[in-house]
Each structure stands twice: as structure tokens, then as C-alpha cells.
Scaffold this motif. Structure first.
Motif, mmCIF file in Angstrom:
data_model
loop_
_atom_site.group_PDB
_atom_site.id
_atom_site.type_symbol
_atom_site.label_atom_id
_atom_site.label_comp_id
_atom_site.label_asym_id
_atom_site.label_seq_id
_atom_site.Cartn_x
_atom_site.Cartn_y
_atom_site.Cartn_z
ATOM 1 N N ILE A 48 0.858 -1.196 0.000
ATOM 2 C CA ILE A 48 0.000 0.000 0.000
ATOM 3 C C ILE A 48 0.888 1.237 0.000
ATOM 4 O O ILE A 48 1.618 1.483 0.973
ATOM 5 N N PRO A 49 0.855 2.051 -1.047
ATOM 6 C CA PRO A 49 1.765 3.206 -1.161
ATOM 7 C C PRO A 49 1.662 4.195 -0.009
ATOM 8 O O PRO A 49 2.668 4.783 0.388
ATOM 9 N N PHE A 50 0.452 4.373 0.528
ATOM 10 C CA PHE A 50 0.256 5.394 1.558
ATOM 11 C C PHE A 50 0.151 4.783 2.955
ATOM 12 O O PHE A 50 -0.364 5.404 3.876
ATOM 13 N N TYR A 51 0.636 3.567 3.126
ATOM 14 C CA TYR A 51 0.525 2.896 4.426
ATOM 15 C C TYR A 51 1.178 3.706 5.543
ATOM 16 O O TYR A 51 0.706 3.710 6.683
ATOM 17 N N SER A 52 2.266 4.401 5.239
ATOM 18 C CA SER A 52 2.988 5.148 6.274
ATOM 19 C C SER A 52 2.116 6.209 6.934
ATOM 20 O O SER A 52 2.409 6.658 8.049
ATOM 21 N N TYR A 53 1.006 6.600 6.277
ATOM 22 C CA TYR A 53 0.101 7.596 6.869
ATOM 23 C C TYR A 53 -0.491 7.089 8.181
ATOM 24 O O TYR A 53 -0.903 7.875 9.031
ATOM 25 N N ARG A 54 -0.501 5.784 8.362
ATOM 26 C CA ARG A 54 -1.025 5.186 9.594
ATOM 27 C C ARG A 54 -0.265 5.682 10.822
ATOM 28 O O ARG A 54 -0.785 5.678 11.935
ATOM 29 N N HIS A 55 0.961 6.142 10.624
ATOM 30 C CA HIS A 55 1.808 6.562 11.732
ATOM 31 C C HIS A 55 1.641 8.049 12.053
ATOM 32 O O HIS A 55 2.466 8.601 12.787
ATOM 33 N N ILE A 56 0.590 8.682 11.537
ATOM 34 C CA ILE A 56 0.369 10.108 11.770
ATOM 35 C C ILE A 56 -0.070 10.372 13.206
ATOM 36 O O ILE A 56 0.026 11.484 13.714
ATOM 37 N N VAL A 57 -0.569 9.330 13.891
ATOM 38 C CA VAL A 57 -0.930 9.447 15.311
ATOM 39 C C VAL A 57 -0.146 8.399 16.097
ATOM 40 O O VAL A 57 0.331 7.417 15.539
ATOM 41 N N ARG A 58 -0.027 8.613 17.396
ATOM 42 C CA ARG A 58 0.700 7.655 18.236
ATOM 43 C C ARG A 58 -0.054 6.333 18.303
ATOM 44 O O ARG A 58 -1.280 6.322 18.442
ATOM 45 N N PRO A 59 0.649 5.211 18.230
ATOM 46 C CA PRO A 59 -0.017 3.910 18.412
ATOM 47 C C PRO A 59 -0.522 3.779 19.843
ATOM 48 O O PRO A 59 -0.051 4.478 20.742
ATOM 49 N N GLY A 60 -1.477 2.890 20.049
ATOM 50 C CA GLY A 60 -2.109 2.793 21.358
ATOM 51 C C GLY A 60 -2.086 1.402 21.965
ATOM 52 O O GLY A 60 -1.839 0.404 21.290
ATOM 53 N N VAL A 61 -2.378 1.361 23.270
ATOM 54 C CA VAL A 61 -2.527 0.088 23.978
ATOM 55 C C VAL A 61 -3.809 -0.597 23.518
ATOM 56 O O VAL A 61 -3.871 -1.815 23.377
ATOM 57 N N THR A 62 -4.858 0.194 23.290
ATOM 58 C CA THR A 62 -6.100 -0.312 22.722
ATOM 59 C C THR A 62 -6.509 0.613 21.590
ATOM 60 O O THR A 62 -6.043 1.750 21.515
ATOM 61 N N GLY A 63 -7.360 0.122 20.696
ATOM 62 C CA GLY A 63 -7.709 0.935 19.533
ATOM 63 C C GLY A 63 -9.038 0.543 18.925
ATOM 64 O O GLY A 63 -9.701 -0.407 19.366
ATOM 65 N N TRP A 64 -9.428 1.288 17.887
ATOM 66 C CA TRP A 64 -10.713 1.083 17.213
ATOM 67 C C TRP A 64 -10.808 -0.315 16.596
ATOM 68 O O TRP A 64 -11.852 -0.965 16.653
ATOM 69 N N ALA A 65 -9.736 -0.788 16.011
ATOM 70 C CA ALA A 65 -9.751 -2.129 15.410
ATOM 71 C C ALA A 65 -9.883 -3.202 16.485
ATOM 72 O O ALA A 65 -10.586 -4.199 16.293
ATOM 73 N N GLN A 66 -9.223 -3.024 17.624
ATOM 74 C CA GLN A 66 -9.247 -4.040 18.673
ATOM 75 C C GLN A 66 -10.640 -4.225 19.265
ATOM 76 O O GLN A 66 -11.039 -5.336 19.569
ATOM 77 N N VAL A 67 -11.396 -3.129 19.431
ATOM 78 C CA VAL A 67 -12.711 -3.257 20.058
ATOM 79 C C VAL A 67 -13.795 -3.629 19.058
ATOM 80 O O VAL A 67 -14.892 -4.041 19.452
ATOM 81 N N ASN A 68 -13.520 -3.516 17.767
ATOM 82 C CA ASN A 68 -14.513 -3.866 16.756
ATOM 83 C C ASN A 68 -14.224 -5.190 16.068
ATOM 84 O O ASN A 68 -15.145 -5.925 15.704
#
Length: 431
Positions: free
Chosen positions: A364-384
Motif C-alpha cells: 500500500i503506497p500510503f501505508y505510512s500515513y497510519r503513523h500520523i498518530v501515536r499507536p495505542g494500547v487499545t484501539g478502534w480495530a481491537q474493540v470492533n
């Protein structure tokens, strides 16, 4: 062609109770004003001469108002049930009010606050039982463009419009590819629908609202039309991360020590698991977790490294104690260290292992955009979504992550916080 006006539907209780104004009015009248009046036997004039009563009434009004607004805002996110946020929202609002009074050392009435809290809570639950559910509306799809992409995601409540005739039911939602060059008749229909209070939405917005994901064919801007999340909220969030970590660290020190001893006795190997992951703004860091697997053998080769970075269903490498730690998410607690160092946040996309992140970069060419915010202990993907055990699920996880970044705000963080509590209680998605 002359456009037909929508048929006016009859008044309904569900639509009435769905109004935010009605919810606020009933919450303040039935939840606050009525119990205050009963508490003082109808003599509300005492509020002007009794400081404790006045302070308590003001806190009750403010807390109820804030809680009703919070429930409405939190229930807008996909996969959420508004009623599940009523108790947390009211509890948090009243607790904040009481904290302010205690810090100010102002007089207050605990009995009056307890009464208004109970009445406003019951009132909002009663409204919730009668208001129209968000998914009750029927979707009316306008042919043309890429509208077929979402037909399978809207379920049974779907009708295709063959001509520019507006629907008449009160919950109608018109969905179209607004980037498509529609005919003049359809453009006129969209305008008339908006004038009649019928929602007209671009198909991508509806898909995101239904699934809690964004498509990853290209980058999606946020509500400000920018790719950069709110800097002001990012700074406030960083402050909250530091304060919250400092507060809970002394409380968790003993449980963390006991957990470390149990891991040490359960299987040979170190207490902690360290792994290089890609974090904020693309900088690598070493994440710290409690070890939940047997000490792995060295792995070489790009393909093996990618698959090794993903924990499979019923992974044989997980220890007995490790399975419990994963189910309760206790294994994530050492990441408080990463939070204090500024490498992580309490809430954000989970940081990926370096081999998996590098694989994504190639895909994915724009995958690095995922790092625009700090990673977390929990997240939207984890709870869904829960735990990811395959490459196809990893792609789905990325759609959840980009949805979080696009909607980066305190509201979605609160939703994740409440959902995380339920996830820990139910053990959802643990492997």
C-alpha cells in the motif's frame, strides 16, 4: 419531468423522542426540576437562600445536560448502541460535578445529587426505550456511479429508486454517488429532498458509518478537509496520557510485580517480551509486554517473518498463563513505560511489528500515513474486530485504523474506552 413531492408521513412517538431538544427538555424537567421540587416539597424558593441546595441543583443541571449530549454524540459511531453509554455518561458527568464541588470546598447536598442522578438516569433510559433506532431508516439508492459497491452492506432495508421520486417515510435516507454526473432531474431531486429534511449522503459516508471502516484505495481526508489530525487535541491527549499513567502506575505496581513472578515460575524465559515495532511518525521503537509465549526460535526470511508476527488461532506457542494474560489484556500493561516515553498512547492504532509494517509498505503506497498518530494500547480495530490471525483480516484491520485517524477526536476515544472495558470483561477477540 416534474418532480413529485414526498408524501407527508404521520407523526410518530419514536421520531419525537429522537429529537435532541426533546431529550434535553425531558432530562432537565423530569430528571432535575421535578425531583428538586419534590425534595423541597414544592418550595423551590429555598434554592436562593440555601447554598448547598443551589450548588447541587446547578451541578445536576450541568451534568444532565452534558450527559445527554454525550450519549447522543457517542451513539453516532458505527457498531455502538446508545443505551450502553447512558450509565457511563451520566456517572462520569455527575462524578466530574462532585469533584469540582469538593475541590472548591463548596457546600452541597449529597441526597439531592443522588436523587437527581437517579431520576435523570431513569428518564434517559425511558427515552432510549421509545426513541427511533438509528438503523430503522430505509436506504434509497440512486443508480449511477459506484453505488453498487455498498448494496450488500446495507442489508434488507434497501430500495433502489428507478426515477426521481422522493420517498415519503420519515426515516428515509437517500444514498448516491454524488461524484457521478447525474441527470438534471436527479440533481433537482437531491435539492428538493434536502429542502424537505430528507438526508442525502454520498455512498462512501454511509459505508463508513455502517462499518466503522474506510476504504483504502486512497487516502481519505478528515472533516476539516485535511490529512493532518487535530493538533490541539493531539497535545491535550498527550497530557492526558502522562497524567493518567502517573496516577495508575502506583496502583498497578503490586499486580504487575505478582504477574511477573507468575510468568517467571510458569515457563523458562524472560518476564518481558520486547519487539521492534514502527510507531509515531514512522520511527521504530521497542514495545514492552509481558511474555505470553514460549521463547521463540530465530526466524529468517521475509515471508516467514511476516507470518510469525501474526499470532494464529489457538497458537501452540502461547503458555497457559499467557492465554489468561491475553484474554484479560494484562500483557499490555507494561506498555505504560512506552506511554511515558512518548512512543505510545493509551488509545490509538496498535503498533505493527517491523516485518509486517515493511510488507504493508510494499503493498500500500500510503501505508505510512497510519503513523500520523501515536499507536495505542487499545484501539478502534481491537474493540470492533478483535484479534487478527490472517493476512486478509490484517487488511480489514487497516480499514478500521484509517477510520480512527480520519475521525480522530475525544469522542471516538471515549467510545473506544467504554468498549475496551466490555472487551476485557467478555474476553472478546483474545488469542
Amino acid at each position: 419531468m416534474e418532480l413529485e413531492q414526498p408524501v407527508k408521513s404521520g407523526w410518530s412517538w419514536s421520531v419525537f423522542f429522537s429529537s435532541l431538544r426533546v431529550q434535553l427538555l425531558l432530562g432537565l424537567l423530569v430528571g432535575v426540576a421535578l425531583p428538586v421540587s419534590v425534595y423541597f416539597s414544592g418550595s423551590v424558593a429555598i434554592l436562593t437562600s440555601n447554598a448547598a441546595a443551589m450548588n447541587s441543583a446547578l451541578i445536576a443541571v450541568t451534568a444532565t445536560f452534558a450527559a445527554v449530549l454525550a450519549v447522543r454524540k457517542l451513539s453516532e459511531f458505527p457498531g455502538t448502541i446508545g443505551a450502553s453509554y447512558i450509565f457511563p455518561a451520566f456517572t462520569a458527568s455527575y462524578a466530574a460535578g462532585v469533584a469540582i464541588i469538593l475541590l472548591a470546598r463548596a457546600p452541597y447536598s449529597g441526597a439531592l445529587l443522588s436523587l437527581t442522578f437517579a431520576c435523570s438516569l431513569v428518564t434517559r433510559f425511558a427515552i432510549g426505550a421509545m426513541e427511533r433506532r438509528r438503523d430503522e431508516g430505509r436506504y434509497y439508492l440512486v443508480p449511477g456511479g459506484k453505488i453498487d459497491r455498498i448494496r450488500r452492506d446495507l442489508g434488507a432495508r434497501l430500495t433502489m429508486l428507478d426515477e426521481p421520486m422522493l420517498p415519503g417515510d420519515p426515516g428515509a435516507i437517500i444514498v448516491a454517488d454524488l461524484h457521478h454526473d447525474h441527470s438534471d432531474e436527479w440533481e433537482r431531486a437531491f435539492a428538493v429532498a434536502a429542502l424537505n429534511g430528507i438526508g442525502v449522503y454520498h455512498y462512501k459516508q454511509v459505508w463508513e458509518a455502517r462499518t466503522g471502516k474506510v476504504r483504502i484505495e486512497h487516502l481519505s481526508e478528515n472533516s476539516l478537509g485535511s490529512l493532518i489530525p487535530s493538533n490541539s487535541y493531539a497535545k491535550m491527549k498527550r497530557l492526558i496520557d502522562i497524567v493518567l499513567t502517573i496516577v495508575v502506575l502506583p496502583i498497578l505496581l503490586l499486580p504487575l510485580t505478582i504477574t511477573a513472578l507468575i510468568i517467571r515460575l510458569d515457563s523458562p524465559g524472560p518476564v518481558f517480551f520486547r519487539q521492534e515495532r514502527i510507531g509515531y511518525r514512522g520511527y521504530p521503537f521497542r514495545v514492552l509486554k509481558f511474555r505470553t509465549m514460549r521463547v521463540p526460535q530465530p526466524v529468517t526470511g521475509t515471508v516467514d517473518a511476516v507470518h510469525d508476527a501474526i499470532t494464529q488461532d489457538d497458537d501452540a506457542r502461547i503458555t497457559k498463563v499467557g492465554r489468561f494474560l491475553r484474554q484479560t489484556r494484562i500483557d499490555e500493561l507494561p506498555q505504560l513505560y512506552n506511554i511515558l516515553r512518548g512512543e505510545m498512547s493509551w488509545i490509538g492504532p496498535r503498533p505493527e511489528a517491523r516485518p509486517l509494517s515493511e510488507w504493508y509498505e510494499r503493498e500500500i503506497p500510503f501505508y505510512s500515513y497510519r503513523h500520523i498518530v501515536r499507536p495505542g494500547v487499545t484501539g478502534w480495530a481491537q474493540v470492533n474486530q478483535g484479534h487478527v490471525a490472517g493476512i486478509s483480516e490484517v487488511h480489514d484491520k487497516l480499514r478500521f485504523d484509517f477510520y480512527y485517524i480520519k475521525n480522530f477526536s475525544s469522542w471516538i476515544d471515549l467510545v473506544i474506552l467504554f468498549k475496551t472495558v466490555l472487551v476485557v470483561i467478555r474476553g472478546f477477540g483474545a488469542k
